[in-house]
Design an enzyme around this catalytic site. Structure first.
Site, PDB file in Angstrom:
ATOM      1  N   ARG A  44       3.047  50.283  45.451  1.00 57.17           N
ATOM      2  CA  ARG A  44       3.890  50.137  45.296  1.00 57.17           C
ATOM      3  C   ARG A  44       4.812  50.374  44.454  1.00 57.17           C
ATOM      4  O   ARG A  44       4.677  51.479  43.981  1.00 57.17           O
ATOM      5  CB  ARG A  44       3.549  48.277  45.826  1.00 57.17           C
ATOM      6  CG  ARG A  44       2.979  47.916  44.333  1.00 57.17           C
ATOM      7  CD  ARG A  44       2.811  46.278  44.085  1.00 57.17           C
ATOM      8  NE  ARG A  44       1.592  46.340  43.453  1.00 57.17           N
ATOM      9  CZ  ARG A  44       2.026  45.492  42.873  1.00 57.17           C
ATOM     10  NH1 ARG A  44       3.034  44.922  42.466  1.00 57.17           N
ATOM     11  NH2 ARG A  44       0.928  45.108  41.402  1.00 57.17           N
ATOM     12  N   ASP A  74      -8.888  51.405  38.120  1.00 63.80           N
ATOM     13  CA  ASP A  74      -8.459  51.052  37.176  1.00 63.80           C
ATOM     14  C   ASP A  74      -7.799  51.852  35.508  1.00 63.80           C
ATOM     15  O   ASP A  74      -8.793  52.464  35.244  1.00 63.80           O
ATOM     16  CB  ASP A  74      -9.331  49.529  36.316  1.00 63.80           C
ATOM     17  CG  ASP A  74      -7.839  49.275  35.462  1.00 63.80           C
ATOM     18  OD1 ASP A  74      -7.420  49.549  34.981  1.00 63.80           O
ATOM     19  OD2 ASP A  74      -8.745  47.725  34.848  1.00 63.80           O
ATOM     20  N   TYR A 111       5.177  45.776  25.977  1.00 63.46           N
ATOM     21  CA  TYR A 111       5.794  47.034  27.036  1.00 63.46           C
ATOM     22  C   TYR A 111       6.456  47.374  25.967  1.00 63.46           C
ATOM     23  O   TYR A 111       6.179  48.806  26.629  1.00 63.46           O
ATOM     24  CB  TYR A 111       6.906  45.517  27.906  1.00 63.46           C
ATOM     25  CG  TYR A 111       7.018  46.608  28.793  1.00 63.46           C
ATOM     26  CD1 TYR A 111       5.710  46.603  29.538  1.00 63.46           C
ATOM     27  CD2 TYR A 111       8.524  47.167  29.131  1.00 63.46           C
ATOM     28  CE1 TYR A 111       6.346  47.487  30.856  1.00 63.46           C
ATOM     29  CE2 TYR A 111       8.451  47.733  30.016  1.00 63.46           C
ATOM     30  CZ  TYR A 111       7.850  47.637  31.058  1.00 63.46           C
ATOM     31  OH  TYR A 111       8.553  49.156  32.056  1.00 63.46           O
TER      32      TYR A 111
HETATM   33  P1  NAP Z   1       5.194  47.511  40.133  1.00 64.78           P
HETATM   34  O1  NAP Z   1       6.344  47.440  41.300  1.00 64.78           O
HETATM   35  O2  NAP Z   1       5.058  46.352  39.384  1.00 64.78           O
HETATM   36  O3  NAP Z   1       3.636  47.946  40.863  1.00 64.78           O
HETATM   37  C1  NAP Z   1       2.621  48.431  39.227  1.00 64.78           C
HETATM   38  C2  NAP Z   1       1.954  49.592  40.144  1.00 64.78           C
HETATM   39  O4  NAP Z   1       0.720  49.829  39.459  1.00 64.78           O
HETATM   40  C3  NAP Z   1       0.971  49.050  41.476  1.00 64.78           C
HETATM   41  O5  NAP Z   1       0.717  49.646  42.101  1.00 64.78           O
HETATM   42  C4  NAP Z   1       0.095  48.955  40.531  1.00 64.78           C
HETATM   43  O6  NAP Z   1      -0.903  48.569  41.483  1.00 64.78           O
HETATM   44  C5  NAP Z   1      -0.358  49.438  40.004  1.00 64.78           C
HETATM   45  N1  NAP Z   1      -0.967  49.322  38.116  1.00 64.78           N
HETATM   46  C6  NAP Z   1      -1.096  48.341  37.537  1.00 64.78           C
HETATM   47  N2  NAP Z   1      -2.476  48.511  36.865  1.00 64.78           N
HETATM   48  C7  NAP Z   1      -2.687  49.616  37.182  1.00 64.78           C
HETATM   49  C8  NAP Z   1      -4.038  49.938  36.669  1.00 64.78           C
HETATM   50  N3  NAP Z   1      -4.356  48.753  35.716  1.00 64.78           N
HETATM   51  N4  NAP Z   1      -4.954  50.728  37.278  1.00 64.78           N
HETATM   52  C9  NAP Z   1      -4.287  51.149  38.128  1.00 64.78           C
HETATM   53  N5  NAP Z   1      -3.215  51.346  38.686  1.00 64.78           N
HETATM   54  C10 NAP Z   1      -2.002  49.802  38.406  1.00 64.78           C
HETATM   55  O7  NAP Z   1       5.949  48.493  39.255  1.00 64.78           O
HETATM   56  P2  NAP Z   1       6.743  49.425  38.993  1.00 64.78           P
HETATM   57  O8  NAP Z   1       8.708  48.580  39.153  1.00 64.78           O
HETATM   58  O9  NAP Z   1       6.819  49.883  40.820  1.00 64.78           O
HETATM   59  O10 NAP Z   1       6.829  50.380  37.997  1.00 64.78           O
HETATM   60  C11 NAP Z   1       6.303  51.113  38.020  1.00 64.78           C
HETATM   61  C12 NAP Z   1       6.432  51.799  36.238  1.00 64.78           C
HETATM   62  O11 NAP Z   1       7.593  52.512  35.845  1.00 64.78           O
HETATM   63  C13 NAP Z   1       5.507  50.894  35.473  1.00 64.78           C
HETATM   64  O12 NAP Z   1       4.856  52.119  34.482  1.00 64.78           O
HETATM   65  C14 NAP Z   1       6.662  50.739  34.849  1.00 64.78           C
HETATM   66  O13 NAP Z   1       6.363  50.027  33.377  1.00 64.78           O
HETATM   67  C15 NAP Z   1       7.742  51.281  34.937  1.00 64.78           C
HETATM   68  N6  NAP Z   1       9.244  50.693  34.768  1.00 64.78           N
HETATM   69  C16 NAP Z   1       9.708  50.152  35.394  1.00 64.78           C
HETATM   70  C17 NAP Z   1      10.979  49.504  35.742  1.00 64.78           C
HETATM   71  C18 NAP Z   1      11.223  48.958  36.191  1.00 64.78           C
HETATM   72  O14 NAP Z   1      12.567  47.824  36.847  1.00 64.78           O
HETATM   73  N7  NAP Z   1      10.430  48.001  37.585  1.00 64.78           N
HETATM   74  C19 NAP Z   1      11.683  50.076  34.307  1.00 64.78           C
HETATM   75  C20 NAP Z   1      11.563  50.760  33.353  1.00 64.78           C
HETATM   76  C21 NAP Z   1      10.250  51.911  33.413  1.00 64.78           C
HETATM   77  P3  NAP Z   1      -1.747  47.295  42.407  1.00 64.78           P
HETATM   78  O15 NAP Z   1      -0.630  47.942  43.661  1.00 64.78           O
HETATM   79  O16 NAP Z   1      -3.292  47.699  43.234  1.00 64.78           O
HETATM   80  O17 NAP Z   1      -1.668  46.386  41.606  1.00 64.78           O
END
Ligand code: NAP
Length: 247
Positions: free
Chosen positions: A20, A68, A160
């Site tokens: 996602r 994981d 974080y």
């Molecule tokens: P998200 O929508 O919460 O999705 C998180 C994803 O990581 C999901 O696919 C989840 O799998 C997976 N995940 C979590 N823990 C895991 C584990 N232990 N092993 C394997 N997979 C795991 O997050 P997002 O916003 O797309 O963020 C993606 C990346 O961008 C992250 O590293 C986040 O810190 C970074 N980021 C995001 C933002 C923002 O504004 N959104 C800004 C800066 C950086 P499940 O679906 O199976 O739970």
């Protein structure tokens, strides 16, 4: 001639956290650019299966693997399964992450350890697992998901922000040691991208972003594709933040 050099057809890309959000958009963009996709997820099997169908509808091969990424045994099992199904990983996107918002007072040792394991240790574990094949092929792309939090402090908490800053250190260490081997290593630092991760966080204020809106996962994904194609950008952090932080 140029086209062949930048074509990702036939390469296998592993996207951690591809079920996602930003990871899903990256998986689809890399598939559109020609790569076969290994999608990793932790628990959302149905969502990963939906993304797999979308990748396959682009005409690419895809496998979805539960693991994981903070657990070494899971990572070994995942890489073995990907190699058996799609071949060795040439493009690694270390995207999986968690963001449990904590104030300074609330933050516990457990929060710290869990965040460091999922966001930072995972980058080391998965990179370590794919590097032997990349080194033997003398071609690889590693793209690590950092955050604008490293520059501004962030809205999640010190745990974080420290995990995302650690990713920059890992990126520089690997980039400098692997530059002569055809392997580039870069970080992407997004800020406030519209996904579940920031939904409901009252500190998410689009009006504070100079462009006046949240970013989309696709806007991050297109930069990841650019880094997967380019062989002369390494050791860099690419900021995608609507002007929130200007470098
Ligand atoms: P998200 O929508 O919460 O999705 C998180 C994803 O990581 C999901 O696919 C989840 O799998 C997976 N995940 C979590 N823990 C895991 C584990 N232990 N092993 C394997 N997979 C795991 O997050 P997002 O916003 O797309 O963020 C993606 C990346 O961008 C992250 O590293 C986040 O810190 C970074 N980021 C995001 C933002 C923002 O504004 N959104 C800004 C800066 C950086 P499940 O679906 O199976 O739970």
């Amino acid at each position: 001639m140029m086209k062949k050099k930048y074509d990702l057809t036939g390469k296998t890309a592993l996207v951690t956290g591809g079920s996602r959000g930003i990871g899903q958009a990256i998986a689809l963009a890399l598939a559109e650019a020609g790569a076969d996709i290994a999608l990793n997820y932790r628990s959302r099997e149905n969502e990963a299966a939906q993304v797999r169908l979308k990748v396959e509808s682009c005409g690419r091969r895809c496998t979805a693997v539960q693991a994981d990424v903070s657990v070494a045994a899971d990572v070994s099992r995942m890489i073995k399964s990907v190699e058996e199904t799609l071949g060795v990983v040439s493009i690694l996107v270390n995207n999986a992450g968690i963001a449990s918002r904590r104030s300074i007072e609330e933050l516990t040792e457990k929060d710290w350890d869990e965040t460091m394991a999922v966001n930072l240790k995972s980058v080391f574990l998965v990179t370590q697992a794919v590097l032997p094949a990349m080194r033997s092929k003398k071609w690889g792309r590693i793209i690590n998901m950092s955050s604008v939090a490293t520059q501004l402090g962030g809205i999640i908490g010190p745990h974080y922000t420290a995990s995302k800053a650690g990713i920059l250190g890992l990126t520089h260490a690997y980039a400098s040691q692997l530059a002569g081997e055809g392997i580039t290593v870069n970080a992407v630092a997004p800020g406030l991208i519209e996904t579940e991760m920031i939904a409901g966080n009252r500190h998410t204020q689009p009006a504070r972003i100079p462009v006046g809106r949240l970013g989309s996962p696709q806007e991050v994904a297109e930069v990841v594709v650019m880094l997967a194609r380019n062989g002369f950008i390494t050791g860099q952090t690419i900021n995608i933040n609507g002007g929130l932080y200007m470098s």
